[in-house]
Enzyme design. Structure first.
Site, short mmCIF file in Angstrom:
data_model
loop_
_atom_site.label_atom_id
_atom_site.label_comp_id
_atom_site.label_asym_id
_atom_site.label_seq_id
_atom_site.Cartn_x
_atom_site.Cartn_y
_atom_site.Cartn_z
N GLY A 71 -19.07 10.80 18.12
CA GLY A 71 -17.65 10.43 18.15
C GLY A 71 -16.88 10.83 19.39
N GLU A 123 -14.12 17.79 20.29
CA GLU A 123 -14.26 17.00 19.06
C GLU A 123 -13.34 15.79 19.11
OE1 GLU A 123 -15.80 16.43 16.41
OE2 GLU A 123 -16.51 18.20 15.35
N ASP A 124 -13.78 14.70 18.50
CA ASP A 124 -12.90 13.54 18.35
C ASP A 124 -11.89 13.79 17.23
OD1 ASP A 124 -15.04 13.63 16.59
OD2 ASP A 124 -15.31 11.46 16.49
N ASP A 152 -11.70 17.03 10.31
CA ASP A 152 -11.28 16.58 8.97
C ASP A 152 -11.30 17.80 8.05
OD1 ASP A 152 -10.85 15.23 6.63
OD2 ASP A 152 -12.70 14.09 6.65
N LYS A 155 -6.84 16.31 10.90
CA LYS A 155 -6.25 16.00 9.59
C LYS A 155 -5.90 17.33 8.93
CE LYS A 155 -9.13 11.87 8.86
NZ LYS A 155 -10.21 11.29 8.03
N PHE A 209 -8.48 7.50 6.65
CA PHE A 209 -9.64 7.13 7.46
C PHE A 209 -9.19 6.37 8.71
CE2 PHE A 209 -13.49 4.65 8.45
CZ PHE A 209 -14.37 5.71 8.57
N VAL A 210 -9.71 6.80 9.85
CA VAL A 210 -9.34 6.14 11.12
C VAL A 210 -10.58 5.67 11.87
CG1 VAL A 210 -7.13 7.34 11.47
CG2 VAL A 210 -9.22 8.43 12.26
N ASP A 233 -16.16 5.89 14.28
CA ASP A 233 -16.87 4.75 13.71
C ASP A 233 -16.57 4.55 12.23
OD1 ASP A 233 -18.37 7.14 12.91
OD2 ASP A 233 -19.85 5.73 12.13
N ARG A 288 -16.57 1.85 17.42
CA ARG A 288 -16.33 2.95 18.36
C ARG A 288 -15.74 2.42 19.66
NH1 ARG A 288 -19.07 7.54 16.37
NH2 ARG A 288 -21.02 7.15 15.30
P1 IMP Z 1 -15.42 17.53 9.31
O1 IMP Z 1 -16.72 18.27 9.47
O2 IMP Z 1 -15.11 17.25 7.85
O3 IMP Z 1 -14.26 18.21 10.01
O4 IMP Z 1 -15.60 16.10 9.92
C1 IMP Z 1 -15.77 15.92 11.27
C2 IMP Z 1 -16.56 14.66 11.58
O5 IMP Z 1 -16.43 13.67 10.55
C3 IMP Z 1 -16.02 13.99 12.83
O6 IMP Z 1 -16.64 14.49 14.00
C4 IMP Z 1 -16.30 12.53 12.57
O7 IMP Z 1 -17.62 12.20 12.97
C5 IMP Z 1 -16.21 12.38 11.08
N1 IMP Z 1 -14.88 11.88 10.63
C6 IMP Z 1 -13.91 12.61 10.01
N2 IMP Z 1 -12.84 11.85 9.71
C7 IMP Z 1 -13.15 10.60 10.16
C8 IMP Z 1 -12.42 9.35 10.15
O8 IMP Z 1 -11.28 9.23 9.68
N3 IMP Z 1 -13.07 8.29 10.73
C9 IMP Z 1 -14.32 8.37 11.28
N4 IMP Z 1 -15.03 9.51 11.30
C10 IMP Z 1 -14.45 10.63 10.74
#
Ligand code: IMP
Length: 187
Positions: free
Chosen positions: A53, A108-109, A112, A140, A161-162, A168, A174
């Site tokens: 990402g 990081e992109d 979440d 988020k 969700f984005v 992606d 992407r």
């Molecule tokens: P986390 O580990 O729950 O913080 O999630 C992080 C990873 O989940 C990111 O690096 C993304 O690859 C993916 N992700 C989280 N939210 C989204 C979203 O809204 N769209 C697409 N990918 C997401």
């Protein structure tokens, strides 16, 4: 579908609305790069991108950074085809560089639940970097489940969700230049 700044895109009968345009993303990325360049002007940091990402954000960010720096990438498993986190993280590609004694900046992109960043922090602490900070284009805040410090944040966004600009949906979209959010109301 083209990759221009549309007001909305329809994917699998779901409507995604424009959240941040290409222009807004570039402006904010430039601001983050300026701040990071100021904070790291006495050192040569290593930017470590989390694949897949972060590849677009990483490439724009480091081009706006005005100090000497190094880069590397590592890869974690993603959501797969889903729109919510599986709650599990797997390391798919290791780092190539030695981060021992270095100032590292995790790129990081999106954050979440925070599980990925928590996992990364634990992983890197073992390699004893001199310092470790995190920059994420999107956070988020309401979804965070872990006690984390994200040092540089592009935008705080709602728990929706984005897609686009590296993010992606089942590995696609992407390459959209802007970021779009799922419009759950359907209007
Ligand atoms: P986390 O580990 O729950 O913080 O999630 C992080 C990873 O989940 C990111 O690096 C993304 O690859 C993916 N992700 C989280 N939210 C989204 C979203 O809204 N769209 C697409 N990918 C997401």
């Amino acid at each position: 579908m083209s990759v221009k700044d549309f007001e909305s895109v329809i994917i699998n009968n779901e409507k995604f609305k424009l959240l941040f345009s290409e222009k807004q993303i570039q402006k904010r990325t430039k601001e983050l790069a300026k701040q990071i360049s100021e904070d790291y002007k006495r050192t040569v940091p290593v930017f470590i991108g989390v694949l897949n990402g972060s590849f677009l954000f990483m490439s724009d960010l480091i081009r706006y950074v005005s100090i000497d720096c190094e880069i590397d990438f590592f890869k974690l498993s993603s959501y797969g085809d889903a729109k919510i986190s599986s709650g599990r993280v797997k390391l798919l590609k290791e780092l190539n560089c030695d981060v021992n004694g270095r100032d590292i900046i995790i790129v990081e992109d999106i954050v979440d639940t925070g599980l990925s960043v928590k996992y990364i922090e634990k992983l890197f602490k073992k390699h004893k970097p001199k310092s470790m900070k995190v920059v994420s284009l999107l956070v988020k805040q309401d979804s965070l489940k872990y006690d984390l410090k994200i040092d540089y944040i592009g935008y705080n966004i709602p728990s929706k969700f984005v897609i686009g600009y590296g993010l992606d949906y089942a590995q696609k979209y992407r390459n959209l230049r802007s970021i779009y959010v799922l419009n759950e109301n359907g209007d």
